[in-house]
Design a protein around this motif. Structure first.
Motif, PDB file in Angstrom:
ATOM      1  N   ALA B  23      49.970  24.427  32.808  1.00 24.07           N
ATOM      2  CA  ALA B  23      49.431  24.037  34.193  1.00 24.07           C
ATOM      3  C   ALA B  23      48.830  25.033  35.166  1.00 24.07           C
ATOM      4  O   ALA B  23      48.004  25.031  35.952  1.00 24.07           O
ATOM      5  CB  ALA B  23      50.444  23.342  35.100  1.00 24.07           C
ATOM      6  N   ASP B  24      49.087  26.575  34.642  1.00 28.10           N
ATOM      7  CA  ASP B  24      48.748  27.463  35.596  1.00 28.10           C
ATOM      8  C   ASP B  24      47.790  28.478  34.838  1.00 28.10           C
ATOM      9  O   ASP B  24      47.354  29.305  35.584  1.00 28.10           O
ATOM     10  CB  ASP B  24      49.820  28.410  36.245  1.00 28.10           C
ATOM     11  N   LEU B  25      47.676  28.346  33.682  1.00 26.12           N
ATOM     12  CA  LEU B  25      46.680  29.127  33.078  1.00 26.12           C
ATOM     13  C   LEU B  25      45.184  29.096  33.308  1.00 26.12           C
ATOM     14  O   LEU B  25      44.888  27.852  33.596  1.00 26.12           O
ATOM     15  CB  LEU B  25      46.918  28.917  31.581  1.00 26.12           C
ATOM     16  N   GLN B 281      53.141  34.595  39.381  1.00 24.09           N
ATOM     17  CA  GLN B 281      52.083  35.557  39.368  1.00 24.09           C
ATOM     18  C   GLN B 281      50.657  35.009  39.483  1.00 24.09           C
ATOM     19  O   GLN B 281      49.597  35.129  40.480  1.00 24.09           O
ATOM     20  CB  GLN B 281      51.998  36.497  38.507  1.00 24.09           C
ATOM     21  N   LEU B 282      50.267  33.959  38.427  1.00 21.27           N
ATOM     22  CA  LEU B 282      49.042  33.289  38.326  1.00 21.27           C
ATOM     23  C   LEU B 282      48.993  32.508  39.767  1.00 21.27           C
ATOM     24  O   LEU B 282      47.829  32.026  40.100  1.00 21.27           O
ATOM     25  CB  LEU B 282      48.921  32.388  37.302  1.00 21.27           C
ATOM     26  N   ARG B 283      49.975  32.167  40.412  1.00 20.38           N
ATOM     27  CA  ARG B 283      49.842  31.188  41.552  1.00 20.38           C
ATOM     28  C   ARG B 283      49.784  31.989  42.749  1.00 20.38           C
ATOM     29  O   ARG B 283      49.979  31.655  43.971  1.00 20.38           O
ATOM     30  CB  ARG B 283      50.861  30.265  41.574  1.00 20.38           C
ATOM     31  N   GLY B 284      49.457  33.403  42.591  1.00 23.84           N
ATOM     32  CA  GLY B 284      49.399  34.330  43.726  1.00 23.84           C
ATOM     33  C   GLY B 284      50.530  35.182  44.013  1.00 23.84           C
ATOM     34  O   GLY B 284      50.638  35.700  45.105  1.00 23.84           O
ATOM     35  N   GLY B 285      51.563  35.001  43.085  1.00 24.60           N
ATOM     36  CA  GLY B 285      52.676  35.803  43.625  1.00 24.60           C
ATOM     37  C   GLY B 285      52.532  37.281  42.977  1.00 24.60           C
ATOM     38  O   GLY B 285      51.554  37.560  42.694  1.00 24.60           O
ATOM     39  N   LYS B 286      53.982  38.011  43.105  1.00 23.55           N
ATOM     40  CA  LYS B 286      53.749  39.378  42.836  1.00 23.55           C
ATOM     41  C   LYS B 286      53.131  39.617  41.169  1.00 23.55           C
ATOM     42  O   LYS B 286      53.763  39.017  40.304  1.00 23.55           O
ATOM     43  CB  LYS B 286      55.117  40.034  43.109  1.00 23.55           C
TER      44      LYS B 286
END
Lengths: 454, 454
Positions: B23-25, B281-286
């Motif tokens: 879903a996030d790639l 991380q891909l969703r904007g995390g660290k």
């Protein structure tokens, strides 16, 4: 929402003290005697073997003894251990009983033994001791002490019964992984071992001989003490963390055992679970049936004599009053190596004399069948020792079914069987037999018990 | 108050869904191709092998897939698993790094494998399947599926690589304890196995051959499906329970990893830990450095080619794009049997192509040395596979020491080594070698990769 299968205590509920049954017993157990004088031993007699702190615990009548924080810190790695409701086993048995088990196999070495190993290593380190000696049969105890020694910077030497040393190389490898030295016993390293080894370098050994060797090394080296994995009061007391946790977990489940079951060799895992429940009962709490299950091939509680006896073969240890088969008794081969000891812990023996516990014996093929039934239902393959407790619990559950009574049964699953798969292979292959001990040999061993002035 | 060493999640925080990295790639991985037509496969092509629910999971792009309650009920027996802070190891290394490890060895079979075995057994039972086939190398996967089959009433047949079948009888006994049938592969029971077995009944076998046998039995029997322990998307996804728990536990510790380390064979324990962190991380995390550690003797990520290849030797499986050493590549002997696979999970391979992970390879003597250092500090003897992650984490911690930087390192201790003590004995005895694969054989295996139309 499904029904809970596991009861987990928060780390903050790890017991802060060990529970000492001595405080609640209606009468104390008979005194420990010096092997030479046959007079009660004093702390000085034990000083060559144990650090003062442990000697004081051995004779203490305080109800609670504080667990030192460095010991609790190590405990916290795997404690509090889980208490499980065996719902799938209940269903498989079709019993109205509620079956719970306390699971000690989550410790790093897979058994309850670290509960005392860590405490003993700590007190020895505090006393400036550099080396520990001990004996081991199947290796559960030796591997626990090896791990504890690594944590506290102590050298550990383990005298391993030679037949196990040869047959269980993986337990030995586990001890060596922690940096311990493992010696097959009887060995040429001690006077007591050499006397036997010189006649037969391939002598299979026994726990009694290995104890003699470990005690001798400790008694003759200033920087070395001896460590025992069961039988003694302080060892049983260290195990009460598990019973205290189980009491809190039973409360969490809104239930309380009618029946408590444990397997007994030297008595430590049994006492660890049972003593806190017995103590609560003695202080006016609910009456609990407590059942000790032992192997039919080494039945100290059900067939032994309640008498003074030595803990070892070379008669270096003090004399303790216990249910014993005689220190020269050699049980026939069976796989639960942790239950192959000729005597029973004096405190457990005393409890039986006081009518606080009952005991029964099972053969090994029936306990393996029970263990496999448990494994297929619950996923955990028990150690052969623990299979005795499983069998005891299943029998009580089936009795509930017969009587249509929904009792609550709690047993101690003191360890997993991952190091004991050879025993299961032998069972599958039909190679496990239920060899009985020789009645004449038992009679001879009992006839040889030391005489002690009244 | 001492500092915490363990972070335990309440049972109520057991994840309710699996996390799907798809879903996030930023881009999907290349399609799976039919082995005959070399066109993308559809659900119908996979129906002989897997139940519909698992096929849908394999191709799903939903971020979260709900975990069925009966699966969560089984998970709850040992999940959430603990996250430990390796304080004693940090001290032994003298590193300013904070080292955490997620420990999957508390499952009844001692590894992470039940996370997917239980799910797969459930979906197959729901679909009316009666029997499951699978392959196993060292036996971690086979014993997990055997247990799950016992829980859900499915017959399980395990094709076990013959060399492991002979060398690891205890893993086999564990599978049999749960009632599974274990067959040495190559066997005369299948066309693909018989072709090899007839030429050499003592052929040592390989995972590739065992997969062919298990797939063939499932494909040719209506009541039988096939179950795979790694590599596939849905298998990796089932493992994300452990990474999701680790995220919650890192939050509980008030910390967050700079570096995440896992060992990789097929990729499932690595993905289970890493994918939730990569997704965040891909969703904007660290930003997190993610390191895959593999054996130098079977280095698909570091030395393999990113290309379409078969999953098995007889070329019965679909073609997937992955880092591969070629399906005919036979690695030299080494003890981490769970890492002896020629290919890497397509999703893990895709992550490496996208620059989301890095990879490195170690020889077995260096990973055993690291594992023993860990055991003496932390008490847990890791599985040989897990030693690769331990080594990766220790190396990063030592780099922190050198640089004087206090980074946070998280690794997955995917299983204990209680069934692998022979490997440790071999290490102690100096019998472990760091045999390299033959470069010419690797070149030949890579030259033989199937050609696929662009």
């Amino acid at each position: 929402m499904t029904e809970p299968v596991k009861y987990v205590l928060d780390e903050s509920r790890l017991p802060k003290s060990w529970y000492n049954l001595m405080a609640d017993l209606p009468s104390p157990p008979p005194p420990v005697l010096h092997p030479a004088t046959k007079k009660p031993v004093g702390p000085d007699d034990l000083a060559p073997l144990f650090p003062t702190a442990l000697i004081l615990q051995e004779v203490s009548t305080e109800r609670e003894i504080e667990i030192p924080e460095p010991v609790r810190e190590v405990y916290r790695q795997w404690r509090p251990t889980p208490l499980f409701r065996a719902r799938r086993l209940e269903k498989a048995l079709g019993t109205p009983a509620r079956i719970y088990y306390k699971y000690e196999g989550v410790s790093p070495v897979g058994s309850h033994k670290p509960n005392t190993a860590v405490a003993q290593a700590f007190y020895n380190r505090e006393a400036g001791v550099k080396k520990l000696t001990t004996e081991t049969g199947a290796g559960q105890w030796g591997s626990a002490l090896a791990m504890a020694g690594a944590f506290f910077g102590l050298e550990v030497k383990v005298f391993m019964v030679r037949v196990s040393y040869n047959q269980k190389p993986y337990r030995r490898a586990l001890m060596e992984s922690f940096g311990a030295k493992c010696v097959p016993s009887p060995s040429p390293e001690t006077n007591s071992g050499r006397a036997i080894w010189e006649k037969n370098p391939e002598h299979p050994g026994s726990l009694g001989i290995a104890i003699s060797e470990a005690v001798e090394v400790a008694a003759t080296n200033d920087d070395t003490k001896y460590s025992l994995g069961s039988v003694l009061n302080h060892v049983l007391m260290h195990q009460t963390v598990l019973g205290q946790e189980a009491m809190a977990q039973m409360e969490m489940a809104g239930d309380w055992p009618d029946i408590v079951v444990g397997c007994t060799g030297g008595g430590s895992n049994f006492a660890g679970l049972a003593f806190p429940f017995i103590g609560a009962q003695l202080r006016g709490g609910k009456k609990v049936r407590v059942i000790a299950v032992e192997p039919a091939a080494c039945p100290s509680l059900t067939r032994g004599k309640y008498a003074y006896d030595y803990g070892d073969t070379a008669h270096l240890t003090p004399l303790v009053k216990m249910h014993t088969l005689g220190s020269t008794f050699v049980p026939p081969p069976f796989h639960a190596g942790g239950l192959r000891y000729h005597g029973m812990a004096p405190l457990v023996s005393h409890c039986q004399e006081l009518g606080l516990i009952e005991s029964r014996a099972y053969t090994q093929t029936e306990v393996f069948a029970a263990g496999l039934q448990f494994a297929r239902a619950e996923g955990i393959v028990p150690a052969p020792e623990a299979n005795h407790a499983v069998k005891g619990a299943i029998d009580e559950a089936l009795r509930c079914k017969l009587e249509g009574t929904a009792r609550t049964i709690l047993f101690n699953l003191c360890g997993h069987g991952h190091f004991d798969m050879q025993a299961y292979m032998d069972y599958f292959a039909g190679r496990l037999t239920d060899q009985r001990y020789d009645e004449k040999e038992l009679a001879m061993a009992l006839a040889g018990l030391p005489s002690v002035p009244a």
